[in-house]
Design a protein around this motif. Structure first.
Motif, PDB file in Angstrom:
ATOM      1  N   TYR A  19     -15.212  45.241 -14.599  1.00 16.49           N
ATOM      2  CA  TYR A  19     -15.069  43.892 -15.144  1.00 16.49           C
ATOM      3  C   TYR A  19     -14.914  43.879 -16.665  1.00 16.49           C
ATOM      4  N   ALA A  20     -15.001  45.037 -17.303  1.00 10.16           N
ATOM      5  CA  ALA A  20     -14.836  45.071 -18.761  1.00 10.16           C
ATOM      6  C   ALA A  20     -13.409  44.685 -19.121  1.00 10.16           C
ATOM      7  N   PRO A  21     -13.216  43.784 -20.078  1.00 11.34           N
ATOM      8  CA  PRO A  21     -11.854  43.373 -20.444  1.00 11.34           C
ATOM      9  C   PRO A  21     -11.109  44.492 -21.144  1.00 11.34           C
ATOM     10  N   ARG A  22      -9.823  44.545 -20.942  1.00 22.15           N
ATOM     11  CA  ARG A  22      -8.966  45.515 -21.621  1.00 22.15           C
ATOM     12  C   ARG A  22      -8.360  44.831 -22.846  1.00 22.15           C
ATOM     13  N   ALA A  23      -9.123  44.806 -23.911  1.00 19.88           N
ATOM     14  CA  ALA A  23      -8.697  44.074 -25.106  1.00 19.88           C
ATOM     15  C   ALA A  23      -7.561  44.795 -25.821  1.00 19.88           C
ATOM     16  N   ASN A  24      -6.713  44.015 -26.465  1.00 19.08           N
ATOM     17  CA  ASN A  24      -5.617  44.601 -27.242  1.00 19.08           C
ATOM     18  C   ASN A  24      -6.119  45.240 -28.529  1.00 19.08           C
ATOM     19  N   GLY A  25      -7.083  44.591 -29.173  1.00 18.29           N
ATOM     20  CA  GLY A  25      -7.613  45.114 -30.424  1.00 18.29           C
ATOM     21  C   GLY A  25      -8.842  45.963 -30.197  1.00 18.29           C
ATOM     22  N   PRO A  26      -9.525  46.365 -31.271  1.00 18.46           N
ATOM     23  CA  PRO A  26     -10.748  47.170 -31.140  1.00 18.46           C
ATOM     24  C   PRO A  26     -11.818  46.415 -30.350  1.00 18.46           C
ATOM     25  N   ARG A  27     -12.444  47.118 -29.436  1.00 19.07           N
ATOM     26  CA  ARG A  27     -13.459  46.502 -28.588  1.00 19.07           C
ATOM     27  C   ARG A  27     -14.844  46.605 -29.210  1.00 19.07           C
ATOM     28  N   VAL A  28     -15.647  45.582 -28.971  1.00 16.20           N
ATOM     29  CA  VAL A  28     -17.049  45.580 -29.356  1.00 16.20           C
ATOM     30  C   VAL A  28     -17.863  45.295 -28.100  1.00 16.20           C
ATOM     31  N   VAL A  29     -18.539  46.316 -27.596  1.00 15.28           N
ATOM     32  CA  VAL A  29     -19.375  46.178 -26.408  1.00 15.28           C
ATOM     33  C   VAL A  29     -20.825  46.051 -26.850  1.00 15.28           C
ATOM     34  N   VAL A  30     -21.511  45.037 -26.326  1.00 16.77           N
ATOM     35  CA  VAL A  30     -22.929  44.846 -26.619  1.00 16.77           C
ATOM     36  C   VAL A  30     -23.707  45.044 -25.326  1.00 16.77           C
ATOM     37  N   GLY A 232     -27.306  32.648 -26.237  1.00 19.87           N
ATOM     38  CA  GLY A 232     -26.866  33.194 -27.516  1.00 19.87           C
ATOM     39  C   GLY A 232     -25.633  34.063 -27.382  1.00 19.87           C
ATOM     40  N   GLY A 233     -25.586  34.874 -26.325  1.00 16.07           N
ATOM     41  CA  GLY A 233     -24.440  35.751 -26.127  1.00 16.07           C
ATOM     42  C   GLY A 233     -23.158  35.005 -25.841  1.00 16.07           C
ATOM     43  N   LEU A 234     -23.237  33.956 -25.046  1.00 16.14           N
ATOM     44  CA  LEU A 234     -22.042  33.167 -24.738  1.00 16.14           C
ATOM     45  C   LEU A 234     -21.434  32.555 -26.000  1.00 16.14           C
ATOM     46  N   GLU A 235     -22.276  32.230 -26.965  1.00 15.26           N
ATOM     47  CA  GLU A 235     -21.779  31.668 -28.220  1.00 15.26           C
ATOM     48  C   GLU A 235     -20.983  32.684 -29.031  1.00 15.26           C
ATOM     49  N   ARG A 236     -21.164  33.970 -28.736  1.00 12.31           N
ATOM     50  CA  ARG A 236     -20.534  34.993 -29.567  1.00 12.31           C
ATOM     51  C   ARG A 236     -19.436  35.772 -28.850  1.00 12.31           C
ATOM     52  N   LEU A 237     -19.004  35.291 -27.699  1.00 13.16           N
ATOM     53  CA  LEU A 237     -17.896  35.948 -27.013  1.00 13.16           C
ATOM     54  C   LEU A 237     -16.583  35.669 -27.732  1.00 13.16           C
ATOM     55  N   ALA A 238     -15.784  36.709 -27.887  1.00 11.47           N
ATOM     56  CA  ALA A 238     -14.441  36.537 -28.423  1.00 11.47           C
ATOM     57  C   ALA A 238     -13.566  35.870 -27.363  1.00 11.47           C
ATOM     58  N   PRO A 239     -12.474  35.198 -27.746  1.00  6.98           N
ATOM     59  CA  PRO A 239     -11.545  34.662 -26.743  1.00  6.98           C
ATOM     60  C   PRO A 239     -11.098  35.777 -25.794  1.00  6.98           C
ATOM     61  N   GLY A 240     -11.240  35.538 -24.511  1.00  6.54           N
ATOM     62  CA  GLY A 240     -10.942  36.563 -23.522  1.00  6.54           C
ATOM     63  C   GLY A 240     -12.092  37.523 -23.290  1.00  6.54           C
ATOM     64  N   GLY A 241     -13.165  37.387 -24.077  1.00  3.73           N
ATOM     65  CA  GLY A 241     -14.336  38.237 -23.907  1.00  3.73           C
ATOM     66  C   GLY A 241     -15.135  37.852 -22.674  1.00  3.73           C
ATOM     67  N   ARG A 242     -15.958  38.768 -22.213  1.00  2.00           N
ATOM     68  CA  ARG A 242     -16.695  38.538 -20.969  1.00  2.00           C
ATOM     69  C   ARG A 242     -18.180  38.860 -21.141  1.00  2.00           C
ATOM     70  N   MET A 243     -18.989  38.170 -20.340  1.00  2.00           N
ATOM     71  CA  MET A 243     -20.408  38.498 -20.223  1.00  2.00           C
ATOM     72  C   MET A 243     -20.701  38.824 -18.772  1.00  2.00           C
ATOM     73  N   ALA A 244     -21.427  39.929 -18.553  1.00  2.00           N
ATOM     74  CA  ALA A 244     -21.855  40.326 -17.217  1.00  2.00           C
ATOM     75  C   ALA A 244     -23.372  40.387 -17.196  1.00  2.00           C
TER      76      ALA A 244
END
Length: 317
Positions: A19-30, A232-244
């Protein structure tokens, strides 16, 4: 590459990675509950220089292990000993405005359970501790020694769904007037004797299971931590970012579903709760209509995964 060895097998490792997104730019995983780095290692397996892992955990031993495990990583690694409910402060201090993938695993590691000195399990004799963060003052022993029967019964009912909560609470109060209840086995014995003999092995679980769950939740304030961490995490998701989120019992499942539905609002795949007369505008969409459960092979291989449910939400662009 990070060391792949760890004293804990992560639950639903492949599903979390899928389920991890395949971002075009550099990824930041928390990884908000990095533990011994199993999920984090899987999520960063193809990371390149310029991409980033931020790992958070309240357990000092877990953070120390991950410092060693990811010491030679080719990407940036930031490890923080802190409650994941403070995720926004963690990201601010790490100079990370947004995240592409945020993972919260509500479980605790096999190493914690199997260590008698941590006091999480009645399977081994140990002190009544149960702290994720051993620098905090409150322990399970403090609760057992000081809470009155009403407070204990409410905790066992609300956090453990224990139907004999009052009987158990009264038994604890009577026993501690005679002698201190200081160990996991002593508490388990009090619980066992408080429950009617005909009900002691219902549902195939030890009679003390629900009481120990309730104590652990109370000691670590787990439900408040979960709610604040998700919000708090939902507030910091990038567009297209995901929370699991991996949750393990009905109280956790309920919180995750409620907050994800609210985040998705009327525009999400899953509608907002009926009690919300005016649902918030949807900022995301649910990627899992229902909680995803482990496969049969994993349940057989790792019985502690049996109650796990994975839910994933995505921020819409």
């Amino acid at each position: 590459m990070p060391d792949e060895s760890a004293p804990h097998v992560p639950v639903m490792e492949s599903e979390v990675a899928d389920y991890a997104p395949r971002a075009n730019g550099p990824r930041v995983v928390v990884d908000c509950t990095i533990g011994y780095g199993g999920h984090a290692a899987s999520l960063t397996r193809d990371f390149k220089p310029g991409e980033r892992l931020i790992g958070v955990d309240r357990d000092e031993e877990a953070i120390a292990f991950c410092r060693s495990r990811f010491a030679d990583a080719a990407f940036e690694v930031t490890l923080v000993r802190r409650a994941f409910s403070e995720i926004e402060a963690v990201l601010n201090e790490a100079n990370a405005p947004e995240a592409t993938y945020i993972l919260i695993d509500c479980g605790f590691s096999s190493l914690q359970v199997d260590r008698a000195d941590r006091g999480f399990s009645f399977q081994k004799e140990g002190p009544l501790d149960m702290r994720m963060d051993r620098s905090q003052p409150l322990t399970a022993a403090d609760i057992i020694a000081s809470w009155d029967d009403r407070e204990l019964a409410e905790a066992f009912k609300n956090y453990g769904d224990e139907r004999f909560s009052r009987r158990i609470a009264r038994a604890i109060v009577r026993r501690r007037q005679e002698s201190e209840i200081a160990t996991t086995q002593e508490l388990a014995d009090v619980v066992l004797q408080a429950i009617p003999a005909a009900n002691r092995r219902e549902e195939g679980i030890h009679p003390a299971t629900r009481v120990f769950q309730a104590l652990r939740i109370a000691v670590n304030d787990e439900l408040t931590q979960l709610r604040r961490g998700i919000e708090g995490g939902l507030e910091r998701l990038a567009p297209g970012g995901r929370m699991a989120v991996l949750s393990y019992h009905s109280l956790e499942h309920r919180i995750v579903k409620e907050l994800f539905r609210r985040y998705c609002g009327a525009g999400g795949i899953v509608p907002g709760p009926a009690q919300l007369a005016e649902p918030e505008p949807g900022r995301g969409r649910m990627l899992t209509r229902k909680g995803v459960a482990p496969c049969a092979a994993e349940k057989n291989r790792n019985p502690r995964s049996r109650s796990a449910q994975l839910r994933v939400v995505e921020r819409t662009p």
